[in-house]
Design a protein around this motif. Structure first.
Motif, PDB file in Angstrom:
ATOM      1  N   ALA A 116      20.441   3.135  11.994  1.00 27.35           N
ATOM      2  CA  ALA A 116      19.028   3.211  12.391  1.00 27.35           C
ATOM      3  C   ALA A 116      18.805   4.475  13.210  1.00 27.35           C
ATOM      4  O   ALA A 116      19.674   4.899  13.963  1.00 27.35           O
ATOM      5  CB  ALA A 116      18.643   1.981  13.206  1.00 27.35           C
ATOM      6  N   ARG A 117      17.618   5.041  13.041  1.00 28.04           N
ATOM      7  CA  ARG A 117      17.251   6.209  13.835  1.00 28.04           C
ATOM      8  C   ARG A 117      15.738   6.181  14.046  1.00 28.04           C
ATOM      9  O   ARG A 117      15.018   5.510  13.311  1.00 28.04           O
ATOM     10  CB  ARG A 117      17.700   7.500  13.166  1.00 28.04           C
ATOM     11  N   PRO A 118      15.249   6.926  15.014  1.00 28.86           N
ATOM     12  CA  PRO A 118      13.808   6.918  15.276  1.00 28.86           C
ATOM     13  C   PRO A 118      13.018   7.428  14.068  1.00 28.86           C
ATOM     14  O   PRO A 118      13.453   8.341  13.374  1.00 28.86           O
ATOM     15  CB  PRO A 118      13.627   7.883  16.449  1.00 28.86           C
ATOM     16  N   MET A 119      11.893   6.836  13.836  1.00 29.42           N
ATOM     17  CA  MET A 119      11.004   7.333  12.798  1.00 29.42           C
ATOM     18  C   MET A 119      10.247   8.514  13.387  1.00 29.42           C
ATOM     19  O   MET A 119       9.538   8.372  14.370  1.00 29.42           O
ATOM     20  CB  MET A 119      10.026   6.259  12.329  1.00 29.42           C
ATOM     21  N   ASP A 120      10.422   9.663  12.764  1.00 28.04           N
ATOM     22  CA  ASP A 120       9.785  10.881  13.270  1.00 28.04           C
ATOM     23  C   ASP A 120       9.009  11.558  12.148  1.00 28.04           C
ATOM     24  O   ASP A 120       9.035  12.771  11.992  1.00 28.04           O
ATOM     25  CB  ASP A 120      10.821  11.822  13.862  1.00 28.04           C
ATOM     26  N   PHE A 121       8.311  10.777  11.380  1.00 25.09           N
ATOM     27  CA  PHE A 121       7.573  11.251  10.214  1.00 25.09           C
ATOM     28  C   PHE A 121       6.623  12.392  10.573  1.00 25.09           C
ATOM     29  O   PHE A 121       6.447  13.327   9.813  1.00 25.09           O
ATOM     30  CB  PHE A 121       6.798  10.089   9.591  1.00 25.09           C
ATOM     31  N   VAL A 168      11.376   2.468  13.127  1.00 26.60           N
ATOM     32  CA  VAL A 168      12.694   3.041  12.870  1.00 26.60           C
ATOM     33  C   VAL A 168      12.893   3.263  11.373  1.00 26.60           C
ATOM     34  O   VAL A 168      12.305   2.574  10.545  1.00 26.60           O
ATOM     35  CB  VAL A 168      13.847   2.157  13.407  1.00 26.60           C
ATOM     36  N   TYR A 169      13.703   4.260  11.064  1.00 19.54           N
ATOM     37  CA  TYR A 169      14.237   4.447   9.723  1.00 19.54           C
ATOM     38  C   TYR A 169      15.593   3.750   9.697  1.00 19.54           C
ATOM     39  O   TYR A 169      16.355   3.831  10.654  1.00 19.54           O
ATOM     40  CB  TYR A 169      14.511   5.915   9.423  1.00 19.54           C
ATOM     41  N   VAL A 170      15.903   3.122   8.587  1.00 18.93           N
ATOM     42  CA  VAL A 170      17.228   2.560   8.376  1.00 18.93           C
ATOM     43  C   VAL A 170      17.772   3.197   7.102  1.00 18.93           C
ATOM     44  O   VAL A 170      17.175   3.054   6.022  1.00 18.93           O
ATOM     45  CB  VAL A 170      17.205   1.026   8.240  1.00 18.93           C
ATOM     46  N   ALA A 171      18.872   3.922   7.226  1.00 21.60           N
ATOM     47  CA  ALA A 171      19.480   4.604   6.086  1.00 21.60           C
ATOM     48  C   ALA A 171      19.914   3.585   5.032  1.00 21.60           C
ATOM     49  O   ALA A 171      20.151   2.413   5.338  1.00 21.60           O
ATOM     50  CB  ALA A 171      20.680   5.431   6.550  1.00 21.60           C
ATOM     51  N   ARG A 186       0.845  -1.194   0.000  1.00 22.47           N
ATOM     52  CA  ARG A 186       0.000   0.000   0.000  1.00 22.47           C
ATOM     53  C   ARG A 186       0.880   1.242   0.000  1.00 22.47           C
ATOM     54  O   ARG A 186       1.881   1.290   0.705  1.00 22.47           O
ATOM     55  CB  ARG A 186      -0.869  -0.007   1.250  1.00 22.47           C
ATOM     56  N   ALA A 187       0.461   2.228  -0.765  1.00 23.04           N
ATOM     57  CA  ALA A 187       1.119   3.526  -0.708  1.00 23.04           C
ATOM     58  C   ALA A 187       0.821   4.111   0.668  1.00 23.04           C
ATOM     59  O   ALA A 187      -0.328   4.164   1.094  1.00 23.04           O
ATOM     60  CB  ALA A 187       0.595   4.436  -1.806  1.00 23.04           C
ATOM     61  N   MET A 188       1.879   4.492   1.380  1.00 24.45           N
ATOM     62  CA  MET A 188       1.712   5.003   2.737  1.00 24.45           C
ATOM     63  C   MET A 188       2.935   5.832   3.096  1.00 24.45           C
ATOM     64  O   MET A 188       4.047   5.485   2.703  1.00 24.45           O
ATOM     65  CB  MET A 188       1.575   3.820   3.696  1.00 24.45           C
ATOM     66  N   PHE A 189       2.745   6.879   3.869  1.00 22.37           N
ATOM     67  CA  PHE A 189       3.840   7.735   4.324  1.00 22.37           C
ATOM     68  C   PHE A 189       4.599   8.355   3.150  1.00 22.37           C
ATOM     69  O   PHE A 189       5.754   8.715   3.278  1.00 22.37           O
ATOM     70  CB  PHE A 189       4.835   6.980   5.217  1.00 22.37           C
ATOM     71  N   GLY A 190       3.997   8.410   1.973  1.00 19.15           N
ATOM     72  CA  GLY A 190       4.680   8.954   0.808  1.00 19.15           C
ATOM     73  C   GLY A 190       5.610   7.956   0.150  1.00 19.15           C
ATOM     74  O   GLY A 190       6.392   8.305  -0.717  1.00 19.15           O
ATOM     75  N   GLY A 191       5.527   6.704   0.568  1.00 20.37           N
ATOM     76  CA  GLY A 191       6.354   5.652  -0.005  1.00 20.37           C
ATOM     77  C   GLY A 191       5.518   4.412  -0.222  1.00 20.37           C
ATOM     78  O   GLY A 191       4.320   4.499  -0.507  1.00 20.37           O
ATOM     79  N   LEU A 192       6.111   3.254  -0.067  1.00 18.03           N
ATOM     80  CA  LEU A 192       5.441   1.975  -0.249  1.00 18.03           C
ATOM     81  C   LEU A 192       5.578   1.164   1.026  1.00 18.03           C
ATOM     82  O   LEU A 192       6.685   1.014   1.547  1.00 18.03           O
ATOM     83  CB  LEU A 192       6.070   1.213  -1.418  1.00 18.03           C
ATOM     84  N   GLU A 204      15.348   4.990   2.001  1.00 18.40           N
ATOM     85  CA  GLU A 204      15.451   4.367   3.318  1.00 18.40           C
ATOM     86  C   GLU A 204      14.399   3.287   3.525  1.00 18.40           C
ATOM     87  O   GLU A 204      13.322   3.321   2.923  1.00 18.40           O
ATOM     88  CB  GLU A 204      15.301   5.415   4.417  1.00 18.40           C
ATOM     89  N   LEU A 205      14.723   2.380   4.415  1.00 16.06           N
ATOM     90  CA  LEU A 205      13.782   1.358   4.836  1.00 16.06           C
ATOM     91  C   LEU A 205      13.115   1.840   6.119  1.00 16.06           C
ATOM     92  O   LEU A 205      13.772   2.411   6.997  1.00 16.06           O
ATOM     93  CB  LEU A 205      14.521   0.041   5.109  1.00 16.06           C
ATOM     94  N   VAL A 206      11.819   1.652   6.217  1.00 13.54           N
ATOM     95  CA  VAL A 206      11.072   1.926   7.435  1.00 13.54           C
ATOM     96  C   VAL A 206      10.691   0.561   7.996  1.00 13.54           C
ATOM     97  O   VAL A 206      10.187  -0.292   7.255  1.00 13.54           O
ATOM     98  CB  VAL A 206       9.785   2.731   7.132  1.00 13.54           C
TER      99      VAL A 206
END
Length: 110
Positions: free
Chosen positions: A65-70, A79-82, A24-30, A46-48
């Motif tokens: 890795a860093r916190p997801m702060d969308f 988390v976001y993974v660069a 599903r398209a979500m958060f402006g990505g997939l 990035e991977l979420v």
């Protein structure tokens, strides 16, 4: 925001052919869902990953890795993974499995 199609294809190859799998398209990505629950996704390059609140601190301790702060505030359990953190197949597999494991631990939606 566009997403990295090559990374999305790599995730598809890892997540497999589970009949409960959806995209599903979500958060402006997939986003990739299992049983209607988000497991992971691709946003830009990035991977979420939805690791869940219990695995959040452990996930953040991993490289790239860093916190997801969308929304402007950190989202517990996400988390976001660069791109550097998922450039290798083994690292990507571990992240995708972590997201799939958490998604499967939740009751199916819908």
């Amino acid at each position: 925001m566009a997403y990295d199609e090559a990374l999305a294809e790599r995730v598809r190859a890892l997540i497999g052919t589970d009949p409960a799998l959806g995209e599903r398209a979500m958060f402006g990505g997939l986003s990739f869902l299992l049983g209607g629950n988000v497991a992971c996704g691709v946003l830009g390059s990035e991977l979420v990953v939805r690791v869940g609140p219990d695995a959040h601190d452990e996930a953040l301790a991993r490289p790239h890795a860093r916190p997801m702060d969308f929304t402007g505030r950190p989202m517990a359990g996400w988390v976001y993974v660069a791109a550097e953190g998922v450039s290798g197949d083994e690292a990507l597999r571990e992240w995708v499995e972590a997201g799939a494991r958490f998604a499967r631990s939740l009751p199916p939606k819908g």
